[in-house]
Design an enzyme around this catalytic site. Structure first.
Site: not given
Length: 510
Positions: A278, A298, A369-371
């Site tokens: 992805y 992030l 945002v991938d946290a």
């Protein structure tokens, strides 16, 4: 003849036992985290069972102390607690193989049973240690005249020990030595202080039990030997999770947290794109903004996104600068060592994502945002309307927010809730089924997203295949679509519960 102790020894004794209780509570959380995560549900069970064990220990310890106020019995109780504590890693090796397929691929019955089996194993040593305080107070000489003062001092020393056990374990032994080593260290301390208390009795030979944690420490252990069948080339228990780097025969390097429920970062040979990644979808975002210059990630983990941006996007946008924010400092060190991140690819910042975005004065064209916490949980404070609104204030006029959500279907309540929350913060919001089995990317902006600029991507570019997928996949979010979701706010954001219900619901249906 009863064995009595000097008050000074009792102070040291309750200090060590108090520290051991808190060290064991933290060790229990880290012991379970690789397989069950550290959600509020897990912590509630750990704390609840430990409090129950403490309550029973205080009650029964006081009764035993009145019936047999003998120091030898007290030392035997703490020594037994030390031996039981040292056996915890062995018990884990017996239980955790049942979860060899990870929490996402194991039956609900095995998950529940093994979870409570591990918790129950932690209960006996905590129960025994709880007996120490009332027992120690009972051993204070009756003619002392200051029993209240001494009792207060004993509780103070025990609490001070708990404080040292908490901070020493969280910031010392676990990140620098490891969870197993922490358990063996405190079990050895319990056995040693107990053996010292028995040194003037015929039971002093029990000091040989100190060999138990040392022998078990050097025993072979391979609890985390492999992840998804790939050889481990680096591993460490950091402040935040158990981290591994694996490398397989396909020349793929992966960053894996805990039991491997998800791969946090991956580097394929020659940084190739892949239909299952992805991350690749993020590479189209710069084309959707005007002259992008500032790109913020992030949750940069192993630096996969900054590295791919540098290779596939920056040649078309030479002014593009990427900033990666990662909370785990040990993970940042892996980016260049294992994942090919070059000095000019990105500026890396070691900080919590929300703390960073709340305190920066910089404005960005794109924020990703991938946290994830404990491989499957979106941190609740990174999922709220207030958080998205803060990001909105840091975006340029035609800037864009993108975030990845793992969901088993478009109707997943976790996904729908994230969509509803994003829609409440941005007037234009979209969802797209990204590459990967369970990945959905949500987009938020203050202006409509036009896909026409994607035509600037050369037909010979590896990005052309992704470009062809987007027109049929990108969908604006509607009120009807998000009506069944939960609006996530700083006051109420049950992301862990939504994730757990999605996972267990899928397991039950299968």
């Amino acid at each position: 003849m009863k064995l009595n102790f000097r008050i000074s020894f009792l102070y040291v004794f309750v200090f060590v036992t108090g520290a051991s209780v808190m060290a064991m509570e933290l060790a229990a959380s880290r012991f379970l985290a690789p397989y069950y995560g550290t959600s509020m549900i897990v912590w509630a069970n750990i704390i609840g069972l430990i409090l129950l064990s403490l309550s029973l220990g205080y009650w029964i310890g006081g009764r035993w102390a009145d019936k047999r106020p003998d120091g030898r019995l007290l030392m035997l109780i703490s020594l037994s607690a030390g031996v039981l504590t040292s056996l915890l890693p062995i018990w884990g090796k017996l239980i955790f193989p049942l979860l060899s397929d990870g929490i996402l691929n194991t039956s609900v019955l095995i998950i529940v049973c093994s979870f409570f089996a591990i918790l129950i194993v932690f209960a006996p040593p905590v129960f025994l240690l709880a007996m120490v305080s009332p027992f120690a107070i009972r051993l204070v000489p009756a003619d002392d005249g200051q029993i209240g003062k001494v009792a207060g001092n004993l509780y103070a020393f025990s609490t001070l020990g708990s404080l040292i056990g908490t901070f020493g374990t969280a910031f010392g032994t676990i990140p620098f030595l490891g969870t197993r080593e922490t358990i063996f260290l405190w079990s050895a301390a319990l056995i040693a202080i107990s053996a010292w208390g028995l040194r003037s009795t015929r039971l002093r030979w029990l000091g040989v039990m100190l060999l138990v944690p040392f022998l078990l420490y050097f025993a072979p252990h391979d609890q985390f030997k492999e992840a998804e069948g790939d050889p481990v080339v680096w591993a460490k228990d950091t402040l935040y999770q158990f981290v591994r780097v694996t490398h397989n025969e396909k020349d793929e390097t992966k960053l894996v947290y805990n039991e491997g429920g998800g791969v946090q970062s991956i580097r394929r040979p020659n940084d190739a794109l892949n239909k299952n990644d992805y991350y690749d979808d993020y590479l189209l975002l710069p084309y959707l903004t005007d002259h992008p210059k500032e790109f913020l990630v992030l949750g940069s983990a192993g630096g996969t996104i900054p590295r791919l941006l540098a290779k596939y996007v920056k040649p078309q946008f030479p002014e593009l600068h990427t900033t990666g924010v990662e909370i785990d400092p040990d993970v940042i060190k892996l980016d260049a060592r294992f994942f090919g991140l070059q000095p000019g690819d990105a500026t890396l910042v070691n900080q919590d994502a929300r703390v960073f975005i709340s305190n920066t004065d910089k404005r960005y064209d794109i924020v990703i945002v991938d946290a994830y916490s404990q491989q499957i949980y979106i941190p609740f404070h990174l999922s709220t309307k207030e958080f998205f609104a803060t990001i909105g204030k840091r975006l340029n006029d035609k800037g864009m927010l993108a975030l990845n959500v793992n969901a088993v279907s478009p109707a997943s309540k976790l996904l729908v809730s994230m969509e509803k929350t994003l829609k409440a913060a941005f007037p234009y919001s979209y969802a797209i089924k990204a590459r990967g089995h369970y990945n959905y990317i949500l987009l938020g902006s203050f202006s409509p997203i036009d896909l026409q600029p994607l035509q600037a991507i050369d037909a010979r570019s590896p990005l052309a295949a992704i470009r062809s997928e987007w027109p049929s996949k990108l969908e604006p979010l509607t009120d009807d679509q998000v009506s069944k979701g939960v609006l996530l706010t700083d006051n109420r954001a049950p992301t862990e519960m939504l994730t757990d219900s999605m996972v267990f619901g899928t397991l039950r249906s299968e």
